[in-house]
Enzyme design. Structure first.
Site, PDB file in Angstrom:
ATOM      1  N   GLU A 634      47.830  18.391  91.171  1.00 48.45           N
ATOM      2  CA  GLU A 634      47.516  16.999  90.881  1.00 48.45           C
ATOM      3  C   GLU A 634      47.064  16.897  89.439  1.00 48.45           C
ATOM      4  O   GLU A 634      46.560  17.867  88.863  1.00 48.45           O
ATOM      5  CB  GLU A 634      46.406  16.472  91.811  1.00 48.45           C
ATOM      6  CG  GLU A 634      46.784  16.433  93.281  1.00 48.45           C
ATOM      7  CD  GLU A 634      45.628  15.995  94.168  1.00 48.45           C
ATOM      8  OE1 GLU A 634      44.517  15.792  93.627  1.00 48.45           O
ATOM      9  OE2 GLU A 634      45.824  15.852  95.383  1.00 48.45           O
ATOM     10  N   HIS A 673      31.380  10.848  75.566  1.00 45.76           N
ATOM     11  CA  HIS A 673      31.599  11.851  74.524  1.00 45.76           C
ATOM     12  C   HIS A 673      31.540  13.253  75.106  1.00 45.76           C
ATOM     13  O   HIS A 673      32.209  14.168  74.628  1.00 45.76           O
ATOM     14  CB  HIS A 673      30.558  11.692  73.413  1.00 45.76           C
ATOM     15  CG  HIS A 673      30.764  10.475  72.579  1.00 45.76           C
ATOM     16  ND1 HIS A 673      31.753  10.378  71.638  1.00 45.76           N
ATOM     17  CD2 HIS A 673      30.117   9.283  72.565  1.00 45.76           C
ATOM     18  CE1 HIS A 673      31.696   9.181  71.047  1.00 45.76           C
ATOM     19  NE2 HIS A 673      30.719   8.506  71.600  1.00 45.76           N
TER      20      HIS A 673
END
Length: 718
Positions: A634, A673
């Site tokens: 996947e 981030h």
């Protein structure tokens, strides 16, 4: 679920982390700043890059507020306009830094990251020594020495040590208390008056963890959520909105992703990702269909179900009741396969509804869609998604080195093999224990596993449910503890059906009792809990399959888990998969082509599992019964890349084919981030490139699986 800055700061403030004061401003609302200026007005979308996109404005006077708010409400960021804005006073800043706690899938750890500078460009400094990354032990959180190391790395004045130490502790407390995957402060500001403040924040909630929190501990935070997704969540349905117009309903995440790919690559873009799960009962079908029927973006609905344990006939009867004998509000195409498909198709044909096209396979489904809605430009396949390594993209850099993961190979280093030799040879049955056997789902599958043992060599010998000892379930004796059960029975494998809140403890109980193999079927286990379990003492001598796995099956011998026996036939192919429904679909396609299977294992669809592709491939490396390996992957994570690197580095002797589902999905949700700093986020292109470099045959579509495997077997018909 990702949270916007305002919601993240509410969580931080509750944990005692210093944040600037702030208020929400909604469209059309006139607000007077309750604190002195100047101020910052911030767009509240759960996306990075707000500053670079113009989503943060400095305001010098109250008169500027109205025009600035109108500008931000009209500004889309990452394709979304903000539902509200946050206004807060500007701070006098001496320094900006970066600090986060994040669950890293690549490193398989909770990670404390500290950066000497912060802000929008923090990712650039991830590799130049300015960023310190430390794996955090669980369940205790950052050790005192790790917090000190981060403090000295940042070069803060020594007098700030008590405040910094408390802040790191509070950040971990917020993460643990609210079930977060990410708690990020960027920037962490040192103000001119010498205090530390979380000037901006980002948090992501583990939905599995949040679902297990007591109601009193849940913090009601404003969410930046699509209205259709919010409606689905309120009705207990997992749905992700996509930009297309074909409403999709499937059972199993892998099959749903594969169907989404087929739609997108055929020019019928999917409007959503919707997995109704293994139950797909009348209530679930009704909720899912009503959401799709009410979504104005959906023009036509495609239902794609593979009946494993699930009966297609029961689904068809439930679907008929949901429609009430009348025409569906929008045209529908229904494809049923697997268990009870013939009976289910007969039921749907018997409804005789003009708005319901009943088809036998996905090719016919695409033909039916062509007659119902306009066919657009097919989505581009990543790297062409070709079926041979030679045409895959070249020149992509190798995957960055990740945190180490010990290779626990079945049958080596004191670990048991996947299956005992005398079970494979047919000399005795596989002896199965079921933990949580008195639950409704476990009772059902205990009976099915026992029934399969009449023809195969598997046998359920005992079950365990604390405080229910002495009962009898489908002829199986129940004990209060694993130790009590082992005093009366020999056990080769335990299958865990325990609810998510207690499943990690059940895994440990089995491992501490030295049960050689554990299959954890349970889904919804929080990621931190699973990380802690994988690092727990006693698990080193137990093979763990899962969690969120359909189990293991050796056709003609035994099954342990929830896999149906119908799609499988004995033969020379090993199937290792991240998806249950994809496993059944692939096995059915192989069997229909005359290609049998030696073993099939669902490694589990969760981010953190026991055996992975590498360990499973090594388990059959020297097995003469296995002549080829099929990997069903996947998008997301790096399990396929790790296997490709291993195949290449170890000169793996067996041919390998791979199919990867979900490659047409938009870029996944990342941990702010921290995602760019800690994770490999190159997506499908690098997955295919890694597989191609290793000489692994890539199947572009499920229809390519059987022909590709046949070629690997030199065209022989088994």
């Amino acid at each position: 679920m990702r949270l916007c800055e305002h919601a993240s700061k509410l969580i931080f403030a509750r944990a005692g982390i210093p944040v600037p004061p702030g208020i929400l401003i909604h469209p059309g609302q006139a607000a007077a700043p309750p604190f002195p200026g100047p101020w910052y007005l911030k767009s509240q979308v759960a996306a990075g890059g707000r500053g670079k996109a113009g989503g943060i404005l400095r305001i010098e006077t109250p008169q500027e507020l109205g025009a600035a708010a109108a500008r931000l409400f009209a500004l889309p960021i990452a394709g979304k306009k903000p539902p509200f804005l946050r206004l807060e006073p500007a701070a006098a800043i001496e320094r900006e830094m970066y600090l986060s706690l994040a669950v890293s899938r690549t490193r398989r750890a909770l990670v404390l990251t500290a950066g000497k500078s912060g802000g929008v460009d923090v990712e650039r400094e991830a590799g130049d020594g300015a960023m310190l990354v430390q794996d955090v032990p669980l369940p205790g959180g950052p050790a005192a020495c790790q917090t000190r190391t981060a403090f000295f790395h940042l070069g803060l004045p020594h007098g700030l040590w008590p405040a910094f130490s408390a802040l790191v502790g509070d950040l971990y407390a917020a993460l643990a208390a609210q079930g977060l995957l990410l708690a990020e402060i960027n920037p962490l500001a040192l103000t001119m008056d010498g205090t530390l403040v979380a000037l901006d924040g980002k948090a992501e909630i583990d939905d599995n963890a949040a679902a297990l929190l007591p109601a009193a501990d849940r913090l009601d935070v404003p969410a930046d959520t699509d209205p259709v997704e919010a409606l689905a969540r309120s009705r207990g349905v997992s749905l992700i909105k996509l930009p297309g117009y074909v409403g999709l309903m499937a059972n199993g995440a892998g099959l749903a992703m594969a169907t989404m790919d087929r739609l997108n690559f055929s020019g019928f873009p999917a409007a959503n990702f919707l997995d109704v799960g293994g139950a797909a009962d009348e209530a679930g079908l009704s909720a899912a269909l009503s959401i799709l029927f009410d979504d104005p973006a959906v023009r036509v609905v495609l239902v794609n179900l593979f009946g494993g344990i699930l009966s297609c006939e029961k689904v068809a009867l439930a679907l008929g009741r949901v429609l009430g004998g009348g025409e569906p509000p929008k045209p529908m195409v229904a494809r049923l396969a697997g268990n009870g498909a013939a009976e289910g198709l007969a039921v749907l044909h018997g409804l005789a509804l003009d708005g319901l096209a009943v088809v036998a396979d996905m090719d016919a489904a695409m033909d039916a869609l062509a007659g119902l809605c306009p066919q657009g430009e097919p989505a581009a396949r990543p790297g062409g998604a070709a079926a041979s390594p030679s045409s895959l993209p070249a020149g992509i850099a190798a995957r960055p080195a990740a945190g180490s993961r010990p290779l626990a190979v079945p049958g080596r280093g004191g670990l048991p093999p996947l299956t005992p030799e005398d079970v494979i040879s047919g000399r005795r049955p596989m002896r199965i224990m079921i933990q949580g056997i008195t639950g409704r789902t476990a009772r059902l599958h205990a009976g099915l596993m026992a029934a399969s043992g009449e023809a195969w060599a598997g046998r359920v010998v005992c079950g365990v449910t604390p405080f229910r000892g002495g009962q009898n379930v489908v002829g199986v004796p129940v004990y209060d503890s694993v130790r009590q059960a082992l005093a009366e029975h020999e056990v080769d494998i335990s299958v865990v059906f325990v609810p998510a809140s207690h499943a990690p403890d059940a895994i440990r109980e089995a491992a501490l009792a030295r049960i050689p193999r554990v299959v954890c079927v349970t889904e919804g286990i929080p990621q931190l809990a699973m990380l802690e379990t994988l690092a727990a003492p006693g698990l080193g001598n137990t093979l763990l399959i899962g969690p969120n796995t359909p189990g293991i099956i050796v056709p003609g011998r035994f099954k342990a888990g929830i896999m149906p026996v119908d799609p499988f036939t004995p033969g020379p192919v090993a199937i290792f998969s991240r998806s249950g429904t994809l496993t059944y679909e692939a096995a059915a396609r192989l069997s229909a082509a005359g290609i049998g299977q030696a073993v099939a294992v669902g490694m589990g669809g969760d981010p953190f599992t026991g055996l992975g592709f590498v360990e499973l491939a090594e388990a059959v490396r020297d097995d003469p019964a296995v002549r080829a390996v099929l990997i069903l992957g996947e998008i997301g994570g790096d399990a396929e890349e790790r296997l490709a690197e291993h195949v290449l580095a170890s000169a793996y002797p067996k041919p390998v084919a791979a199919y990867v589902a979900g490659v047409s999905a938009p870029p996944g949700r990342r941990l702010g981030h921290a995602g760019a700093i800690l994770e490999n986020a190159s997506g499908a292109a690098e997955k295919f490139a890694s597989l191609g470099r290793a000489g692994i045959t890539v199947c572009a579509d499920l229809a390519d699986v059987a022909p590709a495997v046949a070629r690997l077997l030199d065209g022989s018909r088994i």
